[in-house]
Design a protein around this motif. Structure first.
Motif, PDB file in Angstrom:
ATOM      1  N   ARG A 137      38.737  29.679  37.255  1.00 22.00           N
ATOM      2  CA  ARG A 137      38.296  28.863  36.125  1.00 22.00           C
ATOM      3  C   ARG A 137      39.155  29.148  34.898  1.00 22.00           C
ATOM      4  NH1 ARG A 137      32.247  30.139  37.820  1.00 22.00           N
ATOM      5  NH2 ARG A 137      32.007  28.401  39.251  1.00 22.00           N
ATOM      6  N   THR A 138      39.388  28.127  34.080  1.00 17.89           N
ATOM      7  CA  THR A 138      40.262  28.286  32.911  1.00 17.89           C
ATOM      8  C   THR A 138      39.736  29.321  31.926  1.00 17.89           C
ATOM      9  OG1 THR A 138      39.180  26.449  31.790  1.00 17.89           O
ATOM     10  CG2 THR A 138      41.181  25.948  33.031  1.00 17.89           C
ATOM     11  N   TYR A 139      38.447  29.537  31.891  1.00 14.27           N
ATOM     12  CA  TYR A 139      37.861  30.488  30.945  1.00 14.27           C
ATOM     13  C   TYR A 139      37.642  31.869  31.554  1.00 14.27           C
ATOM     14  CZ  TYR A 139      33.873  28.428  33.363  1.00 14.27           C
ATOM     15  OH  TYR A 139      33.018  27.948  34.322  1.00 14.27           O
ATOM     16  N   ALA A 140      38.054  32.089  32.795  1.00 16.78           N
ATOM     17  CA  ALA A 140      37.890  33.395  33.444  1.00 16.78           C
ATOM     18  C   ALA A 140      38.728  34.443  32.713  1.00 16.78           C
ATOM     19  CB  ALA A 140      38.288  33.328  34.909  1.00 16.78           C
ATOM     20  N   ARG A 141      38.108  35.549  32.415  1.00 22.84           N
ATOM     21  CA  ARG A 141      38.749  36.618  31.649  1.00 22.84           C
ATOM     22  C   ARG A 141      38.249  37.933  32.199  1.00 22.84           C
ATOM     23  NH1 ARG A 141      37.030  39.143  26.951  1.00 22.84           N
ATOM     24  NH2 ARG A 141      38.684  39.759  25.549  1.00 22.84           N
ATOM     25  N   ASP A 142      39.149  38.874  32.407  1.00 19.76           N
ATOM     26  CA  ASP A 142      38.777  40.167  32.972  1.00 19.76           C
ATOM     27  C   ASP A 142      39.657  41.227  32.321  1.00 19.76           C
ATOM     28  OD1 ASP A 142      37.391  41.930  34.578  1.00 19.76           O
ATOM     29  OD2 ASP A 142      38.331  41.304  36.447  1.00 19.76           O
ATOM     30  N   SER A 143      39.542  42.456  32.784  1.00 15.86           N
ATOM     31  CA  SER A 143      40.347  43.539  32.236  1.00 15.86           C
ATOM     32  C   SER A 143      40.997  44.327  33.357  1.00 15.86           C
ATOM     33  CB  SER A 143      39.477  44.470  31.393  1.00 15.86           C
ATOM     34  OG  SER A 143      38.481  45.077  32.206  1.00 15.86           O
ATOM     35  N   ALA A 144      42.085  45.008  33.018  1.00 12.64           N
ATOM     36  CA  ALA A 144      42.778  45.877  33.969  1.00 12.64           C
ATOM     37  C   ALA A 144      43.503  46.968  33.184  1.00 12.64           C
ATOM     38  CB  ALA A 144      43.751  45.082  34.822  1.00 12.64           C
ATOM     39  N   ASP A 145      43.716  48.076  33.847  1.00 14.96           N
ATOM     40  CA  ASP A 145      44.425  49.202  33.253  1.00 14.96           C
ATOM     41  C   ASP A 145      45.927  48.950  33.375  1.00 14.96           C
ATOM     42  OD1 ASP A 145      45.606  51.620  32.581  1.00 14.96           O
ATOM     43  OD2 ASP A 145      44.297  52.825  33.868  1.00 14.96           O
ATOM     44  N   PRO A 146      46.654  48.834  32.249  1.00 19.39           N
ATOM     45  CA  PRO A 146      48.094  48.545  32.334  1.00 19.39           C
ATOM     46  C   PRO A 146      48.906  49.675  32.958  1.00 19.39           C
ATOM     47  CG  PRO A 146      47.444  48.943  30.064  1.00 19.39           C
ATOM     48  CD  PRO A 146      46.182  48.908  30.881  1.00 19.39           C
ATOM     49  N   ALA A 147      48.327  50.855  33.078  1.00 13.88           N
ATOM     50  CA  ALA A 147      49.049  51.974  33.692  1.00 13.88           C
ATOM     51  C   ALA A 147      48.916  51.980  35.209  1.00 13.88           C
ATOM     52  CB  ALA A 147      48.531  53.298  33.125  1.00 13.88           C
ATOM     53  N   THR A 148      48.083  51.106  35.746  1.00 10.99           N
ATOM     54  CA  THR A 148      47.853  51.049  37.184  1.00 10.99           C
ATOM     55  C   THR A 148      48.523  49.809  37.763  1.00 10.99           C
ATOM     56  OG1 THR A 148      45.728  52.163  36.878  1.00 10.99           O
ATOM     57  CG2 THR A 148      46.091  51.053  38.981  1.00 10.99           C
ATOM     58  N   PRO A 149      49.579  49.957  38.534  1.00 13.90           N
ATOM     59  CA  PRO A 149      50.261  48.786  39.106  1.00 13.90           C
ATOM     60  C   PRO A 149      49.356  48.005  40.061  1.00 13.90           C
ATOM     61  CG  PRO A 149      51.547  50.802  39.441  1.00 13.90           C
ATOM     62  CD  PRO A 149      50.202  51.213  38.921  1.00 13.90           C
ATOM     63  N   SER A 150      49.561  46.707  40.101  1.00 14.77           N
ATOM     64  CA  SER A 150      48.823  45.848  41.018  1.00 14.77           C
ATOM     65  C   SER A 150      49.742  44.737  41.500  1.00 14.77           C
ATOM     66  CB  SER A 150      47.603  45.238  40.327  1.00 14.77           C
ATOM     67  OG  SER A 150      47.011  44.263  41.169  1.00 14.77           O
ATOM     68  N   PRO A 151      49.794  44.502  42.807  1.00 14.24           N
ATOM     69  CA  PRO A 151      50.655  43.429  43.312  1.00 14.24           C
ATOM     70  C   PRO A 151      50.146  42.037  42.964  1.00 14.24           C
ATOM     71  CG  PRO A 151      49.347  44.347  45.083  1.00 14.24           C
ATOM     72  CD  PRO A 151      49.090  45.201  43.875  1.00 14.24           C
ATOM     73  N   GLN A 152      48.902  41.938  42.478  1.00 10.25           N
ATOM     74  CA  GLN A 152      48.385  40.613  42.177  1.00 10.25           C
ATOM     75  C   GLN A 152      48.261  40.338  40.678  1.00 10.25           C
ATOM     76  OE1 GLN A 152      44.554  39.241  42.924  1.00 10.25           O
ATOM     77  NE2 GLN A 152      43.510  41.106  42.357  1.00 10.25           N
ATOM     78  N   ILE A 153      48.914  41.171  39.843  1.00 14.24           N
ATOM     79  CA  ILE A 153      48.933  40.897  38.395  1.00 14.24           C
ATOM     80  C   ILE A 153      50.382  40.776  37.958  1.00 14.24           C
ATOM     81  CG2 ILE A 153      48.245  41.635  36.090  1.00 14.24           C
ATOM     82  CD1 ILE A 153      46.026  43.288  37.337  1.00 14.24           C
ATOM     83  N   GLY A 154      50.696  39.693  37.292  1.00 14.59           N
ATOM     84  CA  GLY A 154      52.038  39.455  36.759  1.00 14.59           C
ATOM     85  C   GLY A 154      51.942  39.035  35.308  1.00 14.59           C
TER      86      GLY A 154
END
Length: 162
Positions: A137-154
Motif C-alpha cells: 500500500r502507498t501509505y505502508a511505513r515501517d522501520s529497520a535498523d540501518p546497521a543490519t543489512p537486508s537483501p530486500q531493502i534498497g
C-alpha cells in the motif's frame, strides 16, 4: 543514482550546486513528484486493486511467493504508477532519509513529517519480495535498523532541484 554509487562522481557532487544534488528520498517529500504513490489517493501505485497479484509486484501473496529474490527493475508493467514509474511497491523495500518514530504522522505536520532528528531505526517504505500484500500500500511505513543489512531493502534516488 550515480553520485551515490560511483565514488569518483560522489566527490564531485557537492560542487555541482543544489540543482544536481542526489539524495535518498525522504519518507514524505514536501512536494510529491508526478507519479509518486498517493498523489491521487490510490491504495496501490497502480490504482485501487483490492488484491495485488504477481503481475503487479514481487511480494508474497496468499498462494506463495512471486519470486525467491529481487528481480530487474520494470518487469511488472501492470504495477506502474499513474505517471509510468515502476516498482514503488514490491521487489525491494525503500530506505528513506528519515529516522523512525511511531508517532511521526500524528505529532508532526502532515505536509512533511520528518520525525525525530536522531534515532536508531530508519523509515522504510513499500513492500519487498519477502513482504505480504499490506506492505504494498502507498501509505505502508515501517522501520529497520540501518546497521543490519537486508537483501530486500534498497534505496530510490531523488535529485534536488529548483
Amino acid at each position: 543514482c550515480p553520485p551515490l554509487t560511483n565514488p569518483r562522481r560522489a566527490r564531485k557532487a557537492p560542487a555541482r550546486g543544489r540543482r544536481n544534488r542526489w539524495r535518498i528520498s525522504a519518507s514524505a517529500p514536501p512536494r510529491k513528484p508526478a507519479g509518486w504513490p498517493g498523489t491521487d489517493d490510490r491504495t496501490y501505485p497502480w490504482g485501487n486493486t483490492p488484491d495485488p497479484t504477481c503481475t503487479h509486484a514481487w511480494f508474497i501473496p496468499a498462494g506463495g511467493p512471486c519470486t525467491t529474490g529481487t528481480k530487474a527493475v520494470a518487469v511488472n508493467p501492470s504495477g506502474k504508477s499513474q505517471a509510468g514509474h515502476f516498482d514503488f511497491a514490491g521487489n525491494v523495500r525503500e530506505w528513506t532519509a528519515d529516522w523512525y518514530s511511531a508517532t511521526a504522522y500524528t505529532a508532526d505536520p502532515l505536509t512533511d513529517p520528518k520525525g525525530p532528528a536522531t534515532g536508531t531505526l530508519r523509515v522504510v517504505r513499500g513492500g519487498g519480495y519477502l513482504s505480504g500484500p499490506d506492505f504494498l500500500r502507498t501509505y505502508a511505513r515501517d522501520s529497520a535498523d540501518p546497521a543490519t543489512p537486508s537483501p530486500q531493502i534498497g534505496f530510490r534516488c531523488a535529485r534536488s532541484g529548483t
